[in-house]
Enzyme design. Sequence first.
Site, PDB file in Angstrom:
ATOM      1  N   ARG A 121      -2.764  -9.978   1.652  1.00 54.19           N
ATOM      2  CA  ARG A 121      -2.027  -8.703   1.234  1.00 54.19           C
ATOM      3  C   ARG A 121      -3.213  -7.789   1.080  1.00 54.19           C
ATOM      4  O   ARG A 121      -2.826  -6.579   1.510  1.00 54.19           O
ATOM      5  CB  ARG A 121      -1.311  -8.898   0.086  1.00 54.19           C
ATOM      6  CG  ARG A 121      -0.016  -9.920   0.301  1.00 54.19           C
ATOM      7  CD  ARG A 121       0.776 -10.046  -0.967  1.00 54.19           C
ATOM      8  NE  ARG A 121       1.251  -8.913  -1.780  1.00 54.19           N
ATOM      9  CZ  ARG A 121       2.261  -8.289  -1.496  1.00 54.19           C
ATOM     10  NH1 ARG A 121       3.105  -8.582  -0.466  1.00 54.19           N
ATOM     11  NH2 ARG A 121       2.757  -7.172  -2.033  1.00 54.19           N
ATOM     12  N   GLY A 168       0.776  -1.218   0.152  1.00 58.22           N
ATOM     13  CA  GLY A 168      -0.017   0.000  -0.016  1.00 58.22           C
ATOM     14  C   GLY A 168       0.846   1.394  -0.004  1.00 58.22           C
ATOM     15  O   GLY A 168       0.081   2.309  -0.044  1.00 58.22           O
ATOM     16  N   GLY A 169       2.209   1.142   0.098  1.00 62.28           N
ATOM     17  CA  GLY A 169       2.990   2.472   0.084  1.00 62.28           C
ATOM     18  C   GLY A 169       2.757   3.377  -1.174  1.00 62.28           C
ATOM     19  O   GLY A 169       2.368   4.592  -1.025  1.00 62.28           O
ATOM     20  N   ASP A 184       3.351  -2.309 -10.456  1.00 62.81           N
ATOM     21  CA  ASP A 184       4.395  -2.572  -9.587  1.00 62.81           C
ATOM     22  C   ASP A 184       4.454  -4.135  -9.433  1.00 62.81           C
ATOM     23  O   ASP A 184       3.869  -4.497  -8.063  1.00 62.81           O
ATOM     24  CB  ASP A 184       4.291  -1.992  -8.313  1.00 62.81           C
ATOM     25  CG  ASP A 184       5.595  -2.318  -7.492  1.00 62.81           C
ATOM     26  OD1 ASP A 184       6.588  -1.893  -8.249  1.00 62.81           O
ATOM     27  OD2 ASP A 184       5.417  -2.247  -6.211  1.00 62.81           O
ATOM     28  N   GLY A 229      -4.534 -10.046 -11.404  1.00 64.38           N
ATOM     29  CA  GLY A 229      -4.456  -8.883 -12.055  1.00 64.38           C
ATOM     30  C   GLY A 229      -4.074  -9.368 -13.806  1.00 64.38           C
ATOM     31  O   GLY A 229      -4.265  -8.307 -14.392  1.00 64.38           O
ATOM     32  N   CYS A 285      11.437  -4.311  -7.832  1.00 62.36           N
ATOM     33  CA  CYS A 285      12.500  -3.774  -6.730  1.00 62.36           C
ATOM     34  C   CYS A 285      13.557  -4.924  -7.015  1.00 62.36           C
ATOM     35  O   CYS A 285      14.194  -5.409  -6.095  1.00 62.36           O
ATOM     36  CB  CYS A 285      11.787  -3.639  -5.466  1.00 62.36           C
ATOM     37  SG  CYS A 285      10.877  -5.230  -4.914  1.00 62.36           S
ATOM     38  N   ASP A 336      -5.122  -6.212  -5.645  1.00 63.76           N
ATOM     39  CA  ASP A 336      -3.930  -7.246  -5.387  1.00 63.76           C
ATOM     40  C   ASP A 336      -4.549  -8.691  -5.424  1.00 63.76           C
ATOM     41  O   ASP A 336      -5.502  -9.025  -4.704  1.00 63.76           O
ATOM     42  CB  ASP A 336      -3.203  -7.079  -4.016  1.00 63.76           C
ATOM     43  CG  ASP A 336      -1.827  -7.720  -3.813  1.00 63.76           C
ATOM     44  OD1 ASP A 336      -0.837  -7.037  -4.304  1.00 63.76           O
ATOM     45  OD2 ASP A 336      -1.764  -8.892  -3.758  1.00 63.76           O
TER      46      ASP A 336
END
Length: 438
Positions: A263, A239-240, A309, A292, A364, A258
């Site tokens: 999550r 959630g950031g 992301d 998704g 990431c 999600d």
Amino acid sequence: MFRVRPAHPVKVCGTFGFVCRSEDGLLKLSHGVMALLLDTRLLLRKVRDLRCFTPRRHRVKEKWAATRAKYPPTTLALQHFDATYGVQLGQQWPSVRVALLSERKYGALFNNFSHDAALGDLEAQGCRDFIRDIDAEVVISAAQPCPEQESEVVTEGEPICVSMKKSDADGQQLSPLQLSPHIKCLVFPRGDITRFKPAKPDMLGLLGYYLMDAASVLPCLALNVQEGHNVLDLCAAPGGKSLALLQSQCIGFLCVNDSSVSRTMRLKKVLHSYVPKQLLTDEKLRITSFDGTKWGEIERNTFDRVLVDVPCTTDRHSLMEDDNNIFNKMRTGERRKLPQLQAELLLAGIQAACPGGEIVYSTCTLSQNQNMSVVEQAVHVAREDHGIHLQVVDLQPLTHMFRKTFHFAPDIPLGEMVIPHLAANFGPIYMCKLRRLT
């Protein structure tokens, strides 16, 4: 008179005691040992199960066949990264390796909805908002004024508008990038590894800031959300980034999704801890737990901005934590399927965007197979199978603005990447921006 010989240990009733052997052959058992033996036997009769003295949460019987892994997932991850990133990054890998194995730096995403005096407290500790604190020379040399803005001086409450000339060398679009004046992320100075204190709730229970890798804010800035836009965060948990998008205070409607139900529950908890209830209504926000990869079948040609992301190897976590590690031998198949999953998610995000809309793909990880290769594959499939033409938007204006804070990888042919560095230990974060033409 008896002459006592040295005592010899003998086994008595399953235990060892000492007896004294006299000259006439008589054995006299030590009274102290006998008393201890009787007390022990009496205690064992009364307490047949010693587990009653052990806390219930610790009464776990180890599996007889269980053995400690010879190579834990963190070790396997490091071996894999040495083999792949050593070739990919070359001479940069040793320094990146040290940074990845060191404690990461965080940023504090300021919560505009909180009434706590967190901003002043953080600035008093020496923190700075890296989005506002940009190199003036870089802006003046690289930027052109916005049509409605003649001055290049950045003041509080005004958007930062940066544009660069189009590069014909690689065919990528270098377009104006207008940063929201409301998104604030504070970091300690370069080289300062001071830790942030936990955020405190205000009178309404909303926390003052959210701790995250400051480089994770860059994909949200690259998305360039404008007033009234409909935005999709396809892989939103924890959630950031969704919270960072909401801080822009200009989104017309936000859909966060999600595929993991657990999550998604964590995502809801984060949003309720930072966002007022009146902004979490169905008219402004929708939280879903759909697959998704199927989003293109659910809502096609709908959103002005899409953030993809994707799940990845999460390099830092893979090197530091054995729990839930993608390099666990039981998850080898899952790890090998990651690039295909990522390509399907990006393709779904492309289909969900409306013509003229923009998509930002981010990970990431440092892996080329999960970064540039995925973008190339998704763009190819979108054109060949769906007739969707895309344009790559160059993010060099963003890297020029924030090179004081982050260490960017040089010579990336597609997209931009923040690589860890001991003096600026953020990332890794890869991002690539696409604009849908048809």
